[in-house]
Enzyme design. Sequence first.
Site, PDB file in Angstrom:
ATOM      1  CG  ASN A  15      33.030  31.486-102.730  1.00 25.63           C
ATOM      2  OD1 ASN A  15      33.322  31.278-101.555  1.00 25.63           O
ATOM      3  ND2 ASN A  15      32.673  32.681-103.175  1.00 25.63           N
ATOM      4  CD  GLU A  25      22.234  36.510-105.283  1.00 29.32           C
ATOM      5  OE1 GLU A  25      23.119  36.242-106.130  1.00 29.32           O
ATOM      6  OE2 GLU A  25      22.271  37.507-104.552  1.00 29.32           O
ATOM      7  CD  GLU A  71      27.937  37.082-113.006  1.00 29.05           C
ATOM      8  OE1 GLU A  71      28.251  38.280-112.916  1.00 29.05           O
ATOM      9  OE2 GLU A  71      28.641  36.144-112.576  1.00 29.05           O
TER      10      GLU A  71
END
Length: 232
Positions: free
Chosen positions: A132, A85, A94
């Site tokens: 989340n 990830e 990200e």
Amino acid sequence: MVVGAVCAARTIPTAWAAPESAAAKAGKFVVSQGNFDQMFPRRNGFYTYNGLVSAMSAFPGFANTGGDTVEKRETAAFLANVSHETGGLVHVVEQNTANYPHYCDRSRPYGCPAGQAAYYGRGPLQLSWNFNYKAAGDALRIDLLHNPWLVERDAAVSWKTALWFWNTQRGAGTATPHDAMVNQRGFGETIRSINGALECNGKNVEQMQHRVSLYRSFAAILGVDPGANLTC
């Protein structure tokens, strides 16, 4: 930790136990500092070994359930997914900024108070989406819905969000990643929980196989057979 002192007749009352240090916890962890350095030779300084060890206190079952083999497999599985990830614990956030505005689900009653583009992937398992951040923050008793930037600024919070997902969330799977490894359902089920909607059932075999390759490598570093059911 002793939660209360007990006074027995004609004895000195038991003292409050000091919180267990990160060093003491590290001594019980199946991954050593040397193992960690070998797994992540290029890692960002934000991601420290002690930060991970300290964060584990929030989820005491992690890497501490089922005996030595299971504990090593679970840890290798967690760190393999983390490595995939984050590019080897290099990236804290990200990299595709064009995705940032997509992670706000306005149908939720609490909305996106930090802004439309505030809930992009952050941390070891790239926590994303307003719902989340809300759920992780509620579980950790931190207001991540209003301050999602804590996940990229506070290393302890960052590791805890990854462990929160690993230990409590099923994602696209049928078990949490922790339960999948502890119940010997295999590494493939952890992929399904984390990103199965995009990588499992032949959807992105290259990405799935990269996770499997990392898991095999990390299992070898820890001296454990990776087990069965590695793909999804």
